[in-house]
Design a protein around this motif. Structure first.
Motif, mmCIF file in Angstrom:
data_model
loop_
_atom_site.group_PDB
_atom_site.id
_atom_site.type_symbol
_atom_site.label_atom_id
_atom_site.label_comp_id
_atom_site.label_asym_id
_atom_site.label_seq_id
_atom_site.Cartn_x
_atom_site.Cartn_y
_atom_site.Cartn_z
ATOM 1 N N ILE A 10 0.857 -1.201 0.000
ATOM 2 C CA ILE A 10 0.000 0.000 0.000
ATOM 3 C C ILE A 10 0.885 1.240 0.000
ATOM 4 N N HIS A 11 0.578 2.152 -0.908
ATOM 5 C CA HIS A 11 1.408 3.359 -1.064
ATOM 6 C C HIS A 11 0.742 4.555 -0.388
ATOM 7 N N VAL A 12 1.468 5.184 0.511
ATOM 8 C CA VAL A 12 0.979 6.410 1.157
ATOM 9 C C VAL A 12 1.603 7.594 0.416
ATOM 10 N N PRO A 13 0.776 8.421 -0.239
ATOM 11 C CA PRO A 13 1.367 9.408 -1.166
ATOM 12 C C PRO A 13 1.703 10.760 -0.554
ATOM 13 N N PHE A 14 1.962 10.817 0.740
ATOM 14 C CA PHE A 14 2.236 12.114 1.385
ATOM 15 C C PHE A 14 3.607 12.120 2.057
ATOM 16 N N CYS A 15 4.207 13.312 2.067
ATOM 17 C CA CYS A 15 5.488 13.519 2.771
ATOM 18 C C CYS A 15 5.459 14.886 3.434
ATOM 19 N N ASN A 16 6.285 15.053 4.467
ATOM 20 C CA ASN A 16 6.354 16.366 5.130
ATOM 21 C C ASN A 16 7.120 17.388 4.300
ATOM 22 N N GLY A 17 8.049 16.914 3.501
ATOM 23 C CA GLY A 17 8.819 17.805 2.627
ATOM 24 C C GLY A 17 9.217 17.000 1.402
ATOM 25 N N ILE A 18 9.724 17.661 0.392
ATOM 26 C CA ILE A 18 10.087 16.927 -0.822
ATOM 27 C C ILE A 18 11.617 16.892 -0.954
ATOM 28 N N CYS A 19 12.166 15.693 -0.969
ATOM 29 C CA CYS A 19 13.616 15.540 -1.104
ATOM 30 C C CYS A 19 14.019 15.874 -2.541
ATOM 31 N N TYR A 20 15.199 16.457 -2.681
ATOM 32 C CA TYR A 20 15.576 16.999 -3.990
ATOM 33 C C TYR A 20 15.824 15.938 -5.067
ATOM 34 N N ILE A 58 3.640 -1.221 3.951
ATOM 35 C CA ILE A 58 3.076 0.117 3.753
ATOM 36 C C ILE A 58 4.250 1.046 3.463
ATOM 37 N N GLY A 59 4.298 1.507 2.208
ATOM 38 C CA GLY A 59 5.437 2.340 1.801
ATOM 39 C C GLY A 59 4.966 3.696 1.309
ATOM 40 N N GLY A 60 5.888 4.446 0.731
ATOM 41 C CA GLY A 60 5.463 5.759 0.269
ATOM 42 C C GLY A 60 6.511 6.435 -0.582
ATOM 43 N N GLY A 61 6.335 7.731 -0.587
ATOM 44 C CA GLY A 61 5.825 8.646 0.378
ATOM 45 C C GLY A 61 6.386 8.387 1.784
ATOM 46 N N THR A 62 5.689 8.923 2.742
ATOM 47 C CA THR A 62 6.117 8.756 4.132
ATOM 48 C C THR A 62 4.921 8.359 4.991
ATOM 49 N N PRO A 63 4.679 7.069 5.182
ATOM 50 C CA PRO A 63 3.527 6.655 5.999
ATOM 51 C C PRO A 63 3.494 7.304 7.374
ATOM 52 N N ILE A 78 -6.636 -2.383 7.106
ATOM 53 C CA ILE A 78 -5.817 -3.541 6.685
ATOM 54 C C ILE A 78 -5.983 -4.729 7.646
ATOM 55 N N TYR A 79 -6.366 -4.414 8.861
ATOM 56 C CA TYR A 79 -6.391 -5.408 9.946
ATOM 57 C C TYR A 79 -7.076 -6.744 9.570
ATOM 58 N N PRO A 80 -8.254 -6.712 8.898
ATOM 59 C CA PRO A 80 -8.926 -7.993 8.582
ATOM 60 C C PRO A 80 -8.098 -8.913 7.691
ATOM 61 N N TYR A 81 -7.069 -8.376 7.046
ATOM 62 C CA TYR A 81 -6.269 -9.175 6.099
ATOM 63 C C TYR A 81 -4.865 -9.450 6.632
ATOM 64 N N ALA A 82 -4.653 -9.128 7.891
ATOM 65 C CA ALA A 82 -3.279 -9.166 8.414
ATOM 66 C C ALA A 82 -3.043 -10.251 9.463
ATOM 67 N N SER A 83 -4.041 -11.104 9.700
ATOM 68 C CA SER A 83 -3.880 -12.018 10.838
ATOM 69 C C SER A 83 -2.785 -13.053 10.615
ATOM 70 N N LYS A 84 -2.424 -13.326 9.340
ATOM 71 C CA LYS A 84 -1.387 -14.337 9.087
ATOM 72 C C LYS A 84 -0.078 -13.704 8.615
ATOM 73 N N ALA A 85 0.019 -12.390 8.729
ATOM 74 C CA ALA A 85 1.221 -11.713 8.212
ATOM 75 C C ALA A 85 2.447 -12.075 9.053
ATOM 76 N N ILE A 86 3.427 -12.697 8.401
ATOM 77 C CA ILE A 86 4.655 -13.017 9.133
ATOM 78 C C ILE A 86 5.596 -11.814 9.137
ATOM 79 N N GLU A 87 5.431 -10.973 8.120
ATOM 80 C CA GLU A 87 6.226 -9.744 8.096
ATOM 81 C C GLU A 87 5.290 -8.602 7.709
ATOM 82 N N TYR A 88 5.263 -7.581 8.560
ATOM 83 C CA TYR A 88 4.365 -6.442 8.342
ATOM 84 C C TYR A 88 5.216 -5.178 8.555
ATOM 85 N N THR A 89 5.543 -4.558 7.431
ATOM 86 C CA THR A 89 6.495 -3.427 7.475
ATOM 87 C C THR A 89 5.783 -2.107 7.254
ATOM 88 N N ILE A 90 6.232 -1.085 7.951
ATOM 89 C CA ILE A 90 5.783 0.263 7.622
ATOM 90 C C ILE A 90 7.020 1.148 7.471
#
Ligand code: SF4
Length: 360
Positions: A10-20, A58-63, A78-90
């Motif tokens: 899942i892509h989070v399309p927001f950031c606090n600032g924009i890197c050059y 969950i990547g981005g952008g900046t989650p 996302i919770y209903p689909y995460a009960s078997k997640a062995i790796e859950y990254t943000i």
């Protein structure tokens, strides 16, 4: 028959600032817009998620730039689909990560954090327009560890304007002291639409970049990291399981602005435009049909990125071919070895050239 998909992005399309240097699908965080994006994402999740995923990213952008309330909404969807997640990254950036968000992430099953650090050199961080300094990185790593979130990955960059071998060496030394189990190192690519691209900044000389790659490889190997993929290093058993899914050419579902996904012989890409994403039901701007030959090549290309290589038996069963017959030229390449029924490229630096021999 629908096959089970194991990986969700899942892509989070927001950031606090924009890197050059950045040309991703992202824009400056705006609370109201982020609320609307969450409304739309909820619908996309309801329409597309049907599985219990083994890995979630969950990547981005900046989650981490989402407010606590918004982060909670996102994780709840996302919770209903995460009960078997062995790796859950943000993914998180140091300046917007705090103890409230860390507790929330843990509460919803997140067990891995990918932190955007890029360098330990504060002058270089300013050159890139990053919003943090290295002291903040140290504090946030401590905070994560104090909260028992120890499966941490750090993103770093090299071949940066103003970076020399000494600066890189110091960064590697500083990062080693943080004692995290996973590191990703990317060389700077100047994207046309980034601030650097528009300013006409150019990358460092190719030879310097190659020397930097060599230094990174040596220092990290000497310190117990396995260089398991072209750009990735991990302590034993800490390889990214989500990314291993991409490199094994497994199917994955990608949601939100700018995300892409692959299911069987279909690969799609969502619009990069947030307004289109919010207002349209038809958000897929590309739906590519991959024929068997293309899939086989992509499978090889992805699998050869890791030191584990391509499982020959699985490949032959999946596509109904004999790999030795189909890729005679590729198998003769001097950087290709066969070990324990796996096809391996023993020099990741020349992978692009090696792949040319698999193209005919
Ligand atoms: S590099 Fe990351 S934090 Fe920086 S603008 Fe791009 S997506 Fe945002």
């Amino acid at each position: 028959m629908t096959t089970r998909i194991k990986h969700l992005y899942i892509h989070v399309p927001f950031c606090n600032g924009i890197c050059y240097y950045c040309d991703f699908a992202r824009r400056i965080y705006d609370e109201k817009l982020a609320d609307k994006w969450l409304d739309r994402l909820e619908r996309e999740i309801e329409e597309n998620c049907h599985d219990q995923y083994e890995t979630i990213y969950i990547g981005g952008g900046t989650p981490s730039c989402l407010s606590l309330k918004q982060s909670e909404r996102l994780l709840r969807f996302i919770y209903p689909y995460a009960s078997k997640a062995i790796e859950y990254t943000i993914e998180a950036n140091p300046e917007s990560l705090d103890s409230g968000k860390i507790s929330l992430y843990k509460q919803y099953g997140v067990n891995r954090i990918s932190l955007g650090v890029q360098s330990s050199n504060d002058i270089l961080l300013k050159t890139l327009n990053r919003a943090h300094d290295f002291n903040t990185v140290k504090n946030k790593i401590r905070l994560l560890k104090d909260n028992s979130l120890t499966n941490i990955s750090i993103d770093l960059m090299y071949s940066l304007p103003g970076q020399d071998m000494d600066i890189l060496k110091n960064t590697l030394e500083d990062i080693l002291k943080l004692d995290v189990p996973h590191l990703s190192l990317y060389s700077l690519t100047i994207e046309e639409n980034s601030v650097f691209g528009k300013k006409g900044i150019s990358s460092l000389d190719e030879d310097v970049e190659a020397d930097m790659y060599e230094l990174i490889d040596k220092v990290l190997n000497d310190n117990g990291y396995i260089h398991y993929e072209v750009s990735n290093f991990a302590k034993k058993d800490y390889e990214s399981k989500h990314n291993m899914g991409y490199w094994k050419y497994e199917d994955f579902l990608g949601l939100s602005v700018g995300a892409s996904g692959k299911m069987g012989n279909n690969r799609y890409t969502n619009t990069r435009d947030l307004n289109t994403y919010l207002s349209s039901d038809n958000i897929r701007i590309e739906n590519l049909y991959l024929d068997k030959k293309e899939m086989m090549f992509e499978n090889i290309m992805m699998s050869l990125r890791t030191i584990y290589g391509l499982n020959i038996k699985e490949f032959e069963e999946k596509y109904g071919v004999n790999i030795r017959e189909t890729y005679k030229k590729g198998l003769k390449n001097r950087y290709i070895i066969i070990k324990d029924d796996h096809l391996i490229c023993d020099n990741p630096e020349v992978l692009n050239n090696v792949l040319l021999d698999f193209m005919d």
